[in-house]
Structure formats: structure tokens, C-alpha cells
Design an enzyme around this catalytic site. Sequence first.
Site, PDB file in Angstrom:
ATOM      1  N   ASP A   1      -6.403  -4.877   7.490  1.00  0.00           N
ATOM      2  CA  ASP A   1      -6.543  -6.235   8.023  1.00  0.00           C
ATOM      3  C   ASP A   1      -7.810  -6.372   8.859  1.00  0.00           C
ATOM      4  OD1 ASP A   1      -3.698  -5.936   7.261  1.00  0.00           O
ATOM      5  OD2 ASP A   1      -3.617  -8.015   7.907  1.00  0.00           O
TER       6      ASP A   1
ATOM      7  N   LYS B   1       0.822  -1.221   0.000  1.00  0.00           N
ATOM      8  CA  LYS B   1       0.000   0.000   0.000  1.00  0.00           C
ATOM      9  C   LYS B   1       0.848   1.259   0.000  1.00  0.00           C
ATOM     10  CE  LYS B   1      -1.790  -1.000   3.954  1.00  0.00           C
ATOM     11  NZ  LYS B   1      -1.208  -2.327   4.121  1.00  0.00           N
TER      12      LYS B   1
HETATM   13  P1  ADP Z   1       2.275  -1.988   3.160  1.00  0.00           P
HETATM   14  O1  ADP Z   1       2.286  -0.499   3.171  1.00  0.00           O
HETATM   15  O2  ADP Z   1       1.059  -2.546   2.472  1.00  0.00           O
HETATM   16  O3  ADP Z   1       2.457  -2.591   4.509  1.00  0.00           O
HETATM   17  P2  ADP Z   1       4.771  -1.689   1.745  1.00  0.00           P
HETATM   18  O4  ADP Z   1       4.397  -0.685   0.735  1.00  0.00           O
HETATM   19  O5  ADP Z   1       5.567  -1.228   2.917  1.00  0.00           O
HETATM   20  O6  ADP Z   1       3.501  -2.492   2.262  1.00  0.00           O
HETATM   21  O7  ADP Z   1       5.526  -2.837   0.954  1.00  0.00           O
HETATM   22  C1  ADP Z   1       6.103  -3.974   1.578  1.00  0.00           C
HETATM   23  C2  ADP Z   1       7.350  -4.373   0.824  1.00  0.00           C
HETATM   24  O8  ADP Z   1       7.009  -4.821  -0.492  1.00  0.00           O
HETATM   25  C3  ADP Z   1       8.310  -3.211   0.653  1.00  0.00           C
HETATM   26  O9  ADP Z   1       9.582  -3.570   1.113  1.00  0.00           O
HETATM   27  C4  ADP Z   1       8.322  -2.914  -0.836  1.00  0.00           C
HETATM   28  O10 ADP Z   1       9.612  -2.625  -1.272  1.00  0.00           O
HETATM   29  C5  ADP Z   1       7.839  -4.209  -1.459  1.00  0.00           C
HETATM   30  N1  ADP Z   1       7.050  -3.949  -2.680  1.00  0.00           N
HETATM   31  C6  ADP Z   1       5.839  -3.357  -2.753  1.00  0.00           C
HETATM   32  N2  ADP Z   1       5.395  -3.319  -4.022  1.00  0.00           N
HETATM   33  C7  ADP Z   1       6.365  -3.875  -4.795  1.00  0.00           C
HETATM   34  C8  ADP Z   1       6.509  -4.126  -6.198  1.00  0.00           C
HETATM   35  N3  ADP Z   1       5.552  -3.808  -7.076  1.00  0.00           N
HETATM   36  N4  ADP Z   1       7.669  -4.708  -6.631  1.00  0.00           N
HETATM   37  C9  ADP Z   1       8.618  -5.046  -5.748  1.00  0.00           C
HETATM   38  N5  ADP Z   1       8.535  -4.853  -4.422  1.00  0.00           N
HETATM   39  C10 ADP Z   1       7.431  -4.282  -3.935  1.00  0.00           C
HETATM   40 MG    MG Z   2       2.400   0.770   4.767  1.00  0.00          MG
END
Ligand code: ADP
Ligand code: MG
Length: 255
Positions: free
Chosen positions: A127, A14
Site C-alpha cells: 500500500d 498476496k
Molecule cells: P493479503 O495477504 O493480500 O492481505 P489474503 O491472502 O489474506 O490477502 O486474502 C484475503 C482474503 O481473500 C482471504 O480470506 C482469502 O481467503 C481470500 N482470497 C484470496 N484469494 C482468493 C481467491 N482466488 N478465491 C477466493 N478467495 C480468495
Molecule cells: Mg497477507
Amino acid sequence: MIKIAIYGKGGIGKSTTTSNISAALATLGYKVMQIGCDPKSDSVKNLMNGKKIPTVLDKLREGNGDVTLDDIIFKGYGDVLCVEAGGPTPGIGCAGRGIITAFEKLEELNAYEIYKPDVVLYDVLGDVVCGGFAMPIRQGYADNVFIVTSGEMMALFAASNIAQAIKNFGNRGYAKYSGVILNSRNVENELQVVEKALEEIGGSIVDVVPRDGIVQQAENQGKTVVEAFPDSDMALCYSSLARHLMDICTGGKKV
Ligand code: ADP
Ligand code: MG
């Protein structure tokens, strides 16, 4: 003011997706505000050179409830206005309550009237969709909700809950469920798996974002892909996603 909430399971991407959308919209000339609504409090990190900003809850605790807009709104890449709601002290307090408190503070301080953003993006942990976590889809905060999911079962399970929550609130004239962003995890037949799940969940895929190591390369520099690698295919993908969301939210009208 276009008000968009991006929901999804923890770790699904996200904040990565939302920050790149914010950066892309800023590049297109929009004044953007991104509000992190996740106790992880790292939503805007890659818009702020890899640094976490103080959260609204932190500042309220420090100042005994007394804060100004300058304490809680930080300008990041492309002048994106960055806010992090914050989370509770582990073991004490409720995560969602923090979001409610942060929203109340932003309103009390007239943040939206003073900064006049063209677009507000809420990056919300999905979640559980109760209490504070349901705030962005209630009471007029967001108009459109997009759900980030992959083809993984747990991500789709969360997506289903979020869509259900929006529908439950929907008849009261709150936010609209406007589609899914497929953030690929490269599970087998991912597109088909998500499309099949959407037959039950409802809605459709707005865009497919590929999984690409360039995201981590940018993250290692504390940046979004849009900032670090503006000419990459991935930056183009986020930019096209950003335009697409704006088209959906405005019905194609220019803002
Ligand atoms: P959330 O905000 O949903 O908890 P994050 O944006 O922090 O998730 O993403 C979690 C991990 O996934 C991060 O380390 C990010 O680098 C990786 N990530 C997210 N989208 C991609 C993508 N399209 N390709 C590669 N890695 C990704
Ligand atoms: Mg996040």
C-alpha cells in the site's frame, strides 16, 4: 537461490497466493522459504495448520535482541521454512522498520547460508512502498517482483505505485518488475480492465487466478488449497502459476 517478492494491496490475496505457490513449489521438490513482510503477520498461517507463528520482532522484544534461527524460522507444510517479520506495537514505531530489523537479523544469523533455500518468497504489503516496505526490492533481497491485483481501482492504484517504485530503484540494478498476477474479484470485464491499466503501468499478466470458494474451505482447515485439495482445479492453477514464475525467474533454466 531464486528470490521473488510478491507485492500488492492489503487484502488482495498476496498471502493466499504466495502460500499456495510455496506449497506447490515444495511439492515439486524445491526447498522454499516464505517471509511475511506485512504487519498483519499472517502470511504463513495456512502453511502452519492455521496457527500464527511468533514474529521476528516479537522474539527480539522478548529476548532483548537475543534470538536464534530456531526462534524465528518454523517448518510448515512441505518443509517450507516460514518466517514472519512482524509489526510494531500500534501507536509506537514504524511498520516498515520491523521489516528492516527482521532482514538484518536473518542476515546476521546467516539464515540463507545455513538453510540454503532454492527459492525465497517475500510476501510484502504494497500500500505504501517506502522504508522497510521497499527493502525487498532493494539491496539484492529479491530479483523478481510480481504484483497481485484484481480489476478493482484501489488494487490497480497500489499496483501502479509498486511498479513505479520498482522502476525508480531499477536503474540501480535492483529487483526487476516481472508481471502481474490477476487474482480475480469477478468485477465486470476484469481481464480487459486490468489489461487496459497495464498499458499505463507497464508489464503483463503472468496468470489469472479465478475466485473460488475452495480457498475459504481450505483456509477453514488452516491449509492452502494445494495441501487440502491437491487434485482440485484450483490446486492445479496454483501449481501452474508456480512453474510459470520459476520459468520467468530462471529464464527456463532448471534449478
Ligand atoms: P493479503 O495477504 O493480500 O492481505 P489474503 O491472502 O489474506 O490477502 O486474502 C484475503 C482474503 O481473500 C482471504 O480470506 C482469502 O481467503 C481470500 N482470497 C484470496 N484469494 C482468493 C481467491 N482466488 N478465491 C477466493 N478467495 C480468495
Ligand atoms: Mg497477507
